[in-house]
Write an enzyme that holds these catalytic residues in place. Sequence first.
Site, PDB file in Angstrom:
ATOM      1  N   HIS A   1       0.728  -1.213   0.167  1.00  0.00           N
ATOM      2  CA  HIS A   1       0.101   0.133   0.518  1.00  0.00           C
ATOM      3  C   HIS A   1       1.360   1.228  -0.248  1.00  0.00           C
ATOM      4  O   HIS A   1       1.654   1.397   0.448  1.00  0.00           O
ATOM      5  CB  HIS A   1      -1.228   0.150   1.198  1.00  0.00           C
ATOM      6  CG  HIS A   1      -0.161   0.348   2.381  1.00  0.00           C
ATOM      7  ND1 HIS A   1       0.012   1.024   3.239  1.00  0.00           N
ATOM      8  CD2 HIS A   1      -0.288  -1.038   3.936  1.00  0.00           C
ATOM      9  CE1 HIS A   1       0.165   0.925   4.432  1.00  0.00           C
ATOM     10  NE2 HIS A   1       0.540  -0.848   4.367  1.00  0.00           N
TER      11      HIS A   1
ATOM     12  N   ASP B   1      -0.854   4.376   0.536  1.00  0.00           N
ATOM     13  CA  ASP B   1      -0.599   5.793   1.653  1.00  0.00           C
ATOM     14  C   ASP B   1      -0.102   5.874   2.843  1.00  0.00           C
ATOM     15  O   ASP B   1       0.620   4.238   3.482  1.00  0.00           O
ATOM     16  CB  ASP B   1      -2.670   5.771   2.593  1.00  0.00           C
ATOM     17  CG  ASP B   1      -2.828   3.989   2.550  1.00  0.00           C
ATOM     18  OD1 ASP B   1      -2.511   2.774   2.187  1.00  0.00           O
ATOM     19  OD2 ASP B   1      -3.529   4.085   2.988  1.00  0.00           O
TER      20      ASP B   1
ATOM     21  N   GLU C   1      -5.583   2.132   2.562  1.00  0.00           N
ATOM     22  CA  GLU C   1      -4.510   0.540   3.657  1.00  0.00           C
ATOM     23  C   GLU C   1      -5.245   0.446   5.176  1.00  0.00           C
ATOM     24  O   GLU C   1      -5.835   0.513   5.928  1.00  0.00           O
ATOM     25  CB  GLU C   1      -3.399   0.000   3.124  1.00  0.00           C
ATOM     26  CG  GLU C   1      -3.075  -1.472   4.168  1.00  0.00           C
ATOM     27  CD  GLU C   1      -2.889  -1.179   5.603  1.00  0.00           C
ATOM     28  OE1 GLU C   1      -3.158  -2.592   6.609  1.00  0.00           O
ATOM     29  OE2 GLU C   1      -2.366   0.007   6.309  1.00  0.00           O
TER      30      GLU C   1
ATOM     31  N   HIS D   1       3.129   3.115  13.484  1.00  0.00           N
ATOM     32  CA  HIS D   1       2.144   4.369  12.722  1.00  0.00           C
ATOM     33  C   HIS D   1       2.521   4.917  13.895  1.00  0.00           C
ATOM     34  O   HIS D   1       1.969   5.982  14.727  1.00  0.00           O
ATOM     35  CB  HIS D   1       0.838   3.283  13.575  1.00  0.00           C
ATOM     36  CG  HIS D   1       0.273   2.232  12.799  1.00  0.00           C
ATOM     37  ND1 HIS D   1      -1.058   2.220  12.465  1.00  0.00           N
ATOM     38  CD2 HIS D   1       0.848   2.049  10.936  1.00  0.00           C
ATOM     39  CE1 HIS D   1      -1.023   1.294  11.716  1.00  0.00           C
ATOM     40  NE2 HIS D   1       0.155   1.427  10.389  1.00  0.00           N
TER      41      HIS D   1
END
Length: 478
Positions: free
Chosen positions: A98, A100, A167, A448
């Site tokens: 992904h 993004d 995602e 993250h």
Amino acid sequence: MPAPPKFLDYVDANADKFIKRLAEAVAIPSVSGDASYRKHVHEMASYLESQLKTLGAEVRSVPLGKQVLDGQEIDLPPVLLAQLGNDPKKKTILCYGHFDVQPALIGDGWDTEPFKLVIDDKTGRLIGRGSSDDKGPVLGWLNILDAHKDLGLPLPVNLKFCFEGMEESGSEGLDELIHAEVGKGKFFEGVDAVCISDNYWLNTRTPCLTYGLRGISYYKVTISGPARDLHSGVFGRTVHEPMTDLIAIMSKLVTPCGKILVPGVEDLVAPLTSEEKARYDKLDYGIADVEHSAGAQIALSDDKAAVLMGRMRYPSLSLHGIEGAFSAAGAKTVIPAKVSGKFSIRLVPDQTPANVDPLVIAYIQSEFAKLNSKNKLSIENIHGGKPWLADPNHWNYVAAIKATEAVYKQTPDLTREGGSIPVTLTFAESLGVNVLLLPMGRGDDGAHSTNEKLDRSNFIEGTKLLGTYLYEVADIKA
Ligand SMILES: [Zn+2]
């Protein structure tokens, strides 16, 4: 077959070029969860599309329609479906990634500008949002194409790529697209196996392959009674109180040692084989690692395998919060009129939301009945997803093990993860083929979080790993 030495040499010799491309990709702030950044997700799709075309791929940018985000209707980013080669004598490998990323602001606590790749020569870290999740791995595949094109080497397999831009925001639209592209004459026809590089090693030392993910069932239990919030000085010991009922119910769901008390839920867990048990004993990850990442010495057991299996192969029930409860500072004497308890169960084979939900609902109803309360109860499943488990003895894994041993001189750990990557299950079920999770980054990449990084060595050796995997998978007996 081993990867040709000139491919491996090329990757070493062109490391700076690859890092430059990673810097270009990181510089595009393709945050999918914020409408004001959406144009950058589209920009990132265009960037990848043109890179793929330059490297010889046929690319289709498939629009997914619209969504409503932050009160505005905006276009979903396209999915890129790309293909190189369709030699019927070669295997066809589908690679998913992904483009993004999670949001990132310097004010969140980053030491450097999140959308500017910083190359820290002292630590060897490439720091920037998306470096590890998942732009590094996506570009790893591009590096391989680059090497083969420049060297005039044929690719050992036919390659298909599915790169999405949603995602980090629930992969909106992706399942529908995958289902629409399965079948005769469709994009996913002929795929022999899938490789997803979008997770991490357990630690900072040992490469791993991941063959299982837990599913989830997330519940909201609401108890309501009075028409409005009440004063305890006026109504205490006078009426049935919703919060008291809710706490009584939530206290019956799980023991402080993690045992799930909902009858029948644990009985659905597939039995542990001695082959699988041996994998946990061998894992280069232990109680100290778990406690280090938890930030306290609070593991549920002193038995390493028991702690790891608690995360990887057994279900867990966690209490998350109570909506409507008084939670501010101070001593307010309110009796909340309506409260909702939130909890979830991480599911493992052979549990599914379909077989677990009725057990949970019936149990909560029966426990509520025992309270003799005149309040009202309702239960809803907010979202759910099934667990996924692949056969780690499949040739797809055997090839990845060989590739890891060739590149890192280490046998990879075989792991299951406690979280979910829903597309894994979609590919496994809709294509009916083996899916492999082959991570590039390390456990401390901070995917993250602030200061996300990918180690330079993981980017470069990881590129060799993905490339070597394609060679190993090419001639392994299917
Ligand atoms: Zn990711």
